[in-house]
Scaffold this active site. Sequence first.
Site, PDB file in Angstrom:
ATOM      1  N   SER A 241       4.539 -20.110 -65.562  1.00 56.16           N
ATOM      2  CA  SER A 241       4.112 -21.423 -65.088  1.00 56.16           C
ATOM      3  C   SER A 241       4.770 -22.466 -65.985  1.00 56.16           C
ATOM      4  O   SER A 241       5.942 -22.343 -66.322  1.00 56.16           O
ATOM      5  CB  SER A 241       2.591 -21.544 -65.083  1.00 56.16           C
ATOM      6  OG  SER A 241       2.187 -22.790 -64.544  1.00 56.16           O
ATOM      7  N   TYR A 255       6.892 -30.451 -58.581  1.00 56.15           N
ATOM      8  CA  TYR A 255       6.904 -29.406 -59.602  1.00 56.15           C
ATOM      9  C   TYR A 255       5.519 -29.210 -60.208  1.00 56.15           C
ATOM     10  O   TYR A 255       5.062 -28.081 -60.394  1.00 56.15           O
ATOM     11  CB  TYR A 255       7.910 -29.772 -60.689  1.00 56.15           C
ATOM     12  CG  TYR A 255       8.105 -28.697 -61.738  1.00 56.15           C
ATOM     13  CD1 TYR A 255       8.880 -27.575 -61.473  1.00 56.15           C
ATOM     14  CD2 TYR A 255       7.525 -28.813 -63.000  1.00 56.15           C
ATOM     15  CE1 TYR A 255       9.072 -26.598 -62.436  1.00 56.15           C
ATOM     16  CE2 TYR A 255       7.719 -27.842 -63.969  1.00 56.15           C
ATOM     17  CZ  TYR A 255       8.484 -26.737 -63.682  1.00 56.15           C
ATOM     18  OH  TYR A 255       8.670 -25.755 -64.630  1.00 56.15           O
ATOM     19  N   LYS A 259       3.423 -25.681 -60.033  1.00 54.64           N
ATOM     20  CA  LYS A 259       3.055 -24.889 -61.204  1.00 54.64           C
ATOM     21  C   LYS A 259       1.537 -24.767 -61.353  1.00 54.64           C
ATOM     22  O   LYS A 259       1.042 -23.785 -61.903  1.00 54.64           O
ATOM     23  CB  LYS A 259       3.700 -25.478 -62.449  1.00 54.64           C
ATOM     24  CG  LYS A 259       5.217 -25.255 -62.491  1.00 54.64           C
ATOM     25  CD  LYS A 259       5.565 -23.769 -62.389  1.00 54.64           C
ATOM     26  CE  LYS A 259       7.050 -23.505 -62.544  1.00 54.64           C
ATOM     27  NZ  LYS A 259       7.360 -22.061 -62.488  1.00 54.64           N
TER      28      LYS A 259
END
Length: 349
Positions: A241, A255, A259
């Site tokens: 992650s 993004y 994650k």
Amino acid sequence: MPNRQHLSTESLIGDWLENPAGRTVLIDMLARRSPDARALYAIRELPLSSLITLSNGRVTTDYLQLLVEAANRMTDRTPGDTTTGHLFASAPPPAPDDWEEPLIEGRFRGKTVVVTGATSGIGRATAVRVAREGGHVLAIDLSTLRMEALLEKNQDLDITGVVGDISNQDDVNKIAVRVRGRVDALAVVAGVADNMVALHEVEDELWESVFRINVDGPFRISRALIPIMLSRGVGSIVNVSSQAGLRGSIAGSAYTASKHAVIGLTRSAAYIYSPRGIRVNAVIPRPTKSALESNYGSLGGAGPLPSGPLTSPETEAAQIASPMTYLLSDDAANVTGAILPADDGWGLA
């Protein structure tokens, strides 16, 4: 009288690190602005005043003058003086490249480990370390050229390369066939960044691309290989992650959301499969030199130090591969659902 060498803002950072009082002040005070005090080694040939420019003004002349005064007071203090009692004598931290990878011979002997994003950065370091510790690695990556380079450089290791896209179901099906009915562990490293794009500026193509690679990929490859692990009642999955999976100040909306999703996927799978012998964990690295391109800025967007390479890319990646391989191995037999920071305290700021 003892020899008392005073420091100034024009003293080299290397001189500050070699001076007991100067080193203590830098580690105890300046490093609080950026947890990786080792970053100072990268700019040791520059004067302390250079931090003003390198930090884009976040470190001020007045702040540096306070450091100078604190260091020189500490140099001049007499026994029993408590004015700098909150400071303690500090040994210099090891230089970043002093770290040596602690290989554990035979740890993966007889095991098959699938590693995605395996031809660069963390993925490459993880694949090579597993193979050096006796495992058979099925290395997955999109780049034919980088795959050829990986295999050429590591001909003595048991690494099989597969060029494929883990977000493409046909490619994933081929990977599942290539493991030949046995996979002991899966490291999902492949990912793509978004260059700090704000929510209202995110276009559909960017959003879909980031989620396809960062979320669909881990989902599809895990879905394909978990049944093989279940057939043997044992397995380990390690996802990569990011600090962006824990907070909102690291990257753009796509993004960051992707994650966060990886962490959710990790925790859900850990809960569901723990009674069935499969462990699922995630590692949270700090920004690491690799094929993943991103505009992270300076350390966490808040530290005074530059974001240039502080260690060699190989060393940085290997330092993340170390906890990766721990979680992949039987050493972590009772660890599942862990979200493990591997960031030198970078995420604590």
